[in-house]
Design an enzyme around this catalytic site. Structure first.
Site, PDB file in Angstrom:
ATOM      1  N   ARG A  37       0.853  -1.234  -0.034  1.00 35.66           N
ATOM      2  CA  ARG A  37      -0.012  -0.087   0.008  1.00 35.66           C
ATOM      3  C   ARG A  37       0.788   1.491  -0.102  1.00 35.66           C
ATOM      4  NH1 ARG A  37      -5.140  -1.627   3.628  1.00 35.66           N
ATOM      5  NH2 ARG A  37      -6.811  -2.539   2.208  1.00 35.66           N
ATOM      6  N   LYS A 198     -17.591 -18.796   2.360  1.00 34.37           N
ATOM      7  CA  LYS A 198     -19.139 -18.941   2.535  1.00 34.37           C
ATOM      8  C   LYS A 198     -19.816 -18.165   1.678  1.00 34.37           C
ATOM      9  CE  LYS A 198     -18.488 -19.426   7.671  1.00 34.37           C
ATOM     10  NZ  LYS A 198     -19.119 -18.684   8.877  1.00 34.37           N
ATOM     11  N   GLY A 355      -9.853  -8.995   0.178  1.00 36.42           N
ATOM     12  CA  GLY A 355      -9.532 -10.020   1.121  1.00 36.42           C
ATOM     13  C   GLY A 355      -8.358 -10.908   0.686  1.00 36.42           C
ATOM     14  N   GLY A 378     -12.438  -4.419   1.726  1.00 36.61           N
ATOM     15  CA  GLY A 378     -13.814  -4.051   1.674  1.00 36.61           C
ATOM     16  C   GLY A 378     -14.261  -3.395   0.766  1.00 36.61           C
TER      17      GLY A 378
HETATM   18  C1  3PG Z   1      -8.673  -1.810   4.864  1.00 33.49           C
HETATM   19  O1  3PG Z   1      -7.631  -2.099   5.280  1.00 33.49           O
HETATM   20  O2  3PG Z   1      -9.549  -2.414   4.190  1.00 33.49           O
HETATM   21  C2  3PG Z   1      -8.902  -0.278   4.742  1.00 33.49           C
HETATM   22  O3  3PG Z   1      -7.884   0.494   5.176  1.00 33.49           O
HETATM   23  C3  3PG Z   1     -10.289   0.150   5.441  1.00 33.49           C
HETATM   24  O4  3PG Z   1     -10.096  -0.057   6.714  1.00 33.49           O
HETATM   25  P1  3PG Z   1     -11.406  -0.539   7.765  1.00 33.49           P
HETATM   26  O5  3PG Z   1     -11.908  -1.569   7.257  1.00 33.49           O
HETATM   27  O6  3PG Z   1     -10.967  -0.410   9.047  1.00 33.49           O
HETATM   28  O7  3PG Z   1     -12.263   0.682   7.310  1.00 33.49           O
HETATM   29 MG    MG Z   2     -11.450  -3.567   5.826  1.00 39.77          MG
END
Ligand code: 3PG
Ligand code: MG
Length: 397
Positions: A37, A198, A355, A378
């Protein structure tokens, strides 16, 4: 990208540029263990500095709930960032207020400053206008280069973009372009690989994809739920037996939208969930009562290979089998490498993210050969679900 203001049109010389980045990097004992990142934002930071901007970085780390705590401090990340940049990065122990203002005041053109974790203030996650105002005092221009945090409508990802002249950073721009090419106006046919344990965690995603893709290739534990929904016996395999009707609904929606669902036809089964457990290949019609499916079999891999060979665009999320346990990583490795080869041959546009996906593709040695691998977890999933990402919406021109 016409709908976004990019750095091409930003007036940066001598300006205080607040840059929202994602420095939520894996750390162990105060050291960054994966700098992906950090590396992704370097082009944006160097460009702003090169154009004479004062680079002020805003970021979150972890999910602190009770104000400042050392375990969630960004300070060690400032050191890692300085090392990757090859330039000094100043640090301020608060992202607003006097200490931040003083650090900003000391900053020269082309210099870098990282402000402490935005989530140390409760108002950040609430998108509190008071925090937005306090942040806005520190800058003239706002740049968002944190696609992976764009699913959060927080002060530093959303509110601030509506307060200051706002631009997409280069990584944000690349993410949006890659994702648009993959699902919004893709070259067809388009396929999606969706794996993982899942169905329940990916219901919305599967529902959205059945309406957008021509082939939905389902792998991993969630494939078992679909096999069971078709009346097959899956023995001791991971399977969400309470979701069989849901799985049948997804199959129906797919059929109605002319989306072909591709499920394994053979499987690697074992009686123990561990690496190198004795295993054999069976048809999915003949899984024994005491057996569990840990991977797709060679015939399934060949079928997926044929689908990918006839596909122009691929979106990938989730592993195919229990890839962390050899030899049950075989299907993930094989399919990932087919996608990688087709991409390298110029036959396929491949976009992956979310993920476990990057870990699985790295494990397969295929990540570098994909057209684009998102660093988002996410945010990538929410985008696959067809959701609006507030951080992206806020920088639309
Ligand atoms: C992540 O690592 O997916 C992003 O930095 C967002 O983090 P968060 O899910 O804690 O909002
Ligand atoms: Mg996250």
């Amino acid at each position: 990208m016409s709908a976004f203001r990019t750095l091409d049109s930003a007036e940066l010389k001598g300006k205080r540029v607040l840059v929202r980045v994602d420095l939520n990097v894996p750390m162990e004992n105060g050291r960054v263990t994966d700098a992906t990142r950090i590396d992704r934002i370097l082009p944006t930071l160097n460009e702003i500095a090169g154009k004479g901007g004062k680079v002020i970085l805003l970021a979150h780390f972890g999910r602190p709930k009770n104000g400042p705590d050392e375990a969630n401090s960004l300070k060690p990340v400032a050191a890692a960032l300085a090392q990757r940049l090859g330039k000094p990065v100043a640090f301020a122990c608060d992202c607003i207020g006097v200490s931040a203002a003083e650090a900003v005041a000391k900053l020269g053109e082309g210099e870098f400053l990282l402000l402490e974790n935005t989530r140390f203030h409760k108002g950040e996650e609430k998108n509190d206008p008071a925090i937005v105002d306090a942040l806005a005092l520190l800058g003239d221009v706002y740049v968002n280069d944190a696609f992976s945090a764009a699913h959060r409508a927080h002060a530093s990802t959303e509110g601030l973009a509506r307060k200051l002249p706002a631009y997409a950073g280069r990584t944000m721009q690349a993410e949006i372009e890659a994702l648009a090419n993959a699902l919004e106006q893709p070259a067809r046919p388009v396929a999606a690989v969706v794996g993982g344990a899942k169905v329940s965690s990916k219901l919305e995603l599967l529902g959205n994809l059945t309406k957008k893709v021509d082939f939905l290739i389902i792998g991993g534990g969630m494939a078992n739920t679909f096999l069971a929904a078709q009346g097959k016996k899956v023995g001791k395999s991971l399977c969400e037996h309470d979701l069989l009707d849901t799985a049948r609904d997804i199959l129906k929606t797919a059929a109605a939208n002319k989306c072909q669902i591709v499920l394994p036809t053979d499987a690697v089964v074992t009686t123990e969930f561990r690496a190198h457990a004795p295993s054999h290949v069976v048809s999915v019609d003949h899984v024994g009562e005491g057996e569990m499916i840990l991977d797709a079999g060679p015939k399934s891999v060949a079928e997926v290979e044929a689908v990918l060979g006839a596909t122009k665009t691929l979106v990938w999320n989730g592993p195919f089998g229990a890839f962390e346990l050899a030899p049950f990583d075989a299907a993930t490795n094989a399919v990932a490498n087919v996608a990688a080869r087709l991409t390298q041959e110029g036959k396929l546009l491949s976009v992956a993210g979310g993920g476990d996906t990057v870990a699985a593709l790295n494990h397969a040695g295929a990540a570098e050969k994909f057209s684009y691998v998102s660093t988002a977890g996410g945010a990538f999933l929410e985008w696959l679900e067809g959701k609006v990402l507030p951080g992206v919406e806020a920088i639309r021109a």
